[in-house]
Design an enzyme around this catalytic site. Sequence first.
Site, mmCIF file in Angstrom:
data_model
loop_
_atom_site.group_PDB
_atom_site.id
_atom_site.type_symbol
_atom_site.label_atom_id
_atom_site.label_comp_id
_atom_site.label_asym_id
_atom_site.label_seq_id
_atom_site.Cartn_x
_atom_site.Cartn_y
_atom_site.Cartn_z
ATOM 1 N N ARG A 45 0.836 -1.211 0.000
ATOM 2 C CA ARG A 45 0.000 0.000 0.000
ATOM 3 C C ARG A 45 0.872 1.262 0.000
ATOM 4 N NH1 ARG A 45 -5.269 -1.820 1.583
ATOM 5 N NH2 ARG A 45 -5.953 0.256 1.100
ATOM 6 N N ARG A 97 -3.210 7.195 0.995
ATOM 7 C CA ARG A 97 -3.664 8.376 1.735
ATOM 8 C C ARG A 97 -2.654 9.015 2.669
ATOM 9 N NH1 ARG A 97 -9.065 5.731 3.842
ATOM 10 N NH2 ARG A 97 -7.523 4.086 4.033
ATOM 11 N N ARG A 103 -6.399 11.989 -5.969
ATOM 12 C CA ARG A 103 -7.655 11.309 -5.634
ATOM 13 C C ARG A 103 -8.821 12.284 -5.745
ATOM 14 N NH1 ARG A 103 -11.744 9.403 -3.513
ATOM 15 N NH2 ARG A 103 -11.863 7.895 -1.837
ATOM 16 N N ASP A 108 -7.264 -2.257 -7.090
ATOM 17 C CA ASP A 108 -7.774 -2.812 -5.837
ATOM 18 C C ASP A 108 -8.160 -4.263 -6.054
ATOM 19 O OD1 ASP A 108 -8.496 -1.862 -3.011
ATOM 20 O OD2 ASP A 108 -10.238 -3.035 -3.584
ATOM 21 N N TYR A 149 -15.296 -10.537 0.991
ATOM 22 C CA TYR A 149 -15.985 -9.264 0.702
ATOM 23 C C TYR A 149 -17.237 -9.499 -0.141
ATOM 24 C CZ TYR A 149 -11.947 -6.855 2.643
ATOM 25 O OH TYR A 149 -10.976 -6.410 3.494
#
Length: 343
Positions: free
Chosen positions: A26, A30, A39, A76, A152
């Site tokens: 990652r 952010r 973004r 992702d 998920y």
Amino acid sequence: MRTEEKLLILALRGETLSRPPFWLMRQAGRYLPEYKATRQDAGSFLDLCYNPDLATEVTLQPIRRFGMDAAILFADILLIPDGLGQALDYKEGEGPILEPIRNVAELSALSMDNLHSRVAPVYETVARLAEELPDNVALIGFAGAPWTVATYMVEGRGSRDHAIVKQWAYSDPDGFGQLMDLLVTATVEYLSKQVEAGAEVVQLFDTWAGALSETAFQRWCIEPVQKIVAQLRQSYPDLPIIGFPRGVGAGYGTFAKTANVNGVSLDWTVPLDWAARELQPHVTVQGNLDPRLLVVGGPAMEAEINRIRETLGQGPFIFNLGHGIVPETPPEHVGRLAEMLRG
Ligand code: CP3
């Protein structure tokens, strides 16, 4: 530089290097102000994933700042369910939300027909990165491993106890197996296209492997990964593949010996002496700094970086974190880590 000369590839071929390569799970995201700006321009997170210009830009941002030895494609793990036709949304502060698939009948909502057309921008991003990356930086493609993606898809969101997906997997293994088989096929196709577009290494993220009991770990983590690896190797015999069965404890031993991957990514709980003795004779190991130490920085972080490097650096090794960077990480701490590892 030819692919075979990049440090990441050499390490994955089993070489012990005097300066081991490093990258961070990652590594785009952010914690970087330039990521937040891009973004913002993109609109939603999915718009960013499906915009080759901007996805290329955010993949390159950490490389420009810190000079990692590898770039990981910005995308992702949930783009496969999206490409299979499952409705997906990322809600601010909540993470991904999907329209859940909870039994065999609901599998009819999914189809491979539009997978490649939906995710085509991702392949375009890989192709651009292959053009634009500095010569000595390896390009990593990735996918979620089937079990983690299924958690998920079935829960419909991130889950702590995985009660709903386990209910299906344990009570109706044949039916749940159909979802897993579809994910194996989709993952092989998705990763093959990434390799054709220029990915030099692929990593399979099995973030929730540690939720499974021993028998279920064998069936729903190791076996699907073995199938994916075998099918990829039919087309790309030399493709280096890294597996990340997070949280499986001694199961890392079984995984390293039987999953047929070149590299195994260790979470931060794995004891290093044990990994050097039990895993490194079989595979290249990658890891395993606790991402919270990257938030703390200073002597606590530096001592642990040195300990990991000294213990695992005697064999084939890639420096990384034990899981992804967290958003509150100060970029200066990543800078210090990079300075220490580049030597
Ligand atoms: O830099 C990189 O490593 C490449 C990009 C990447 C992302 N997600 C971007 C992302 C990678 C390799 C992933 C993998 C991923 N995605 C995993 C496996 C690894 C892990 O961290 O366990 C999982 C489980 C996901 C699913 C996912 N995506 C969740 C649960 C969330 C929300 C929570 C979170 O971590 O933010 C995402 C969103 C996501 N994926 C973001 C990024 C940069 C944050 C989106 C934003 O900008 O708001």
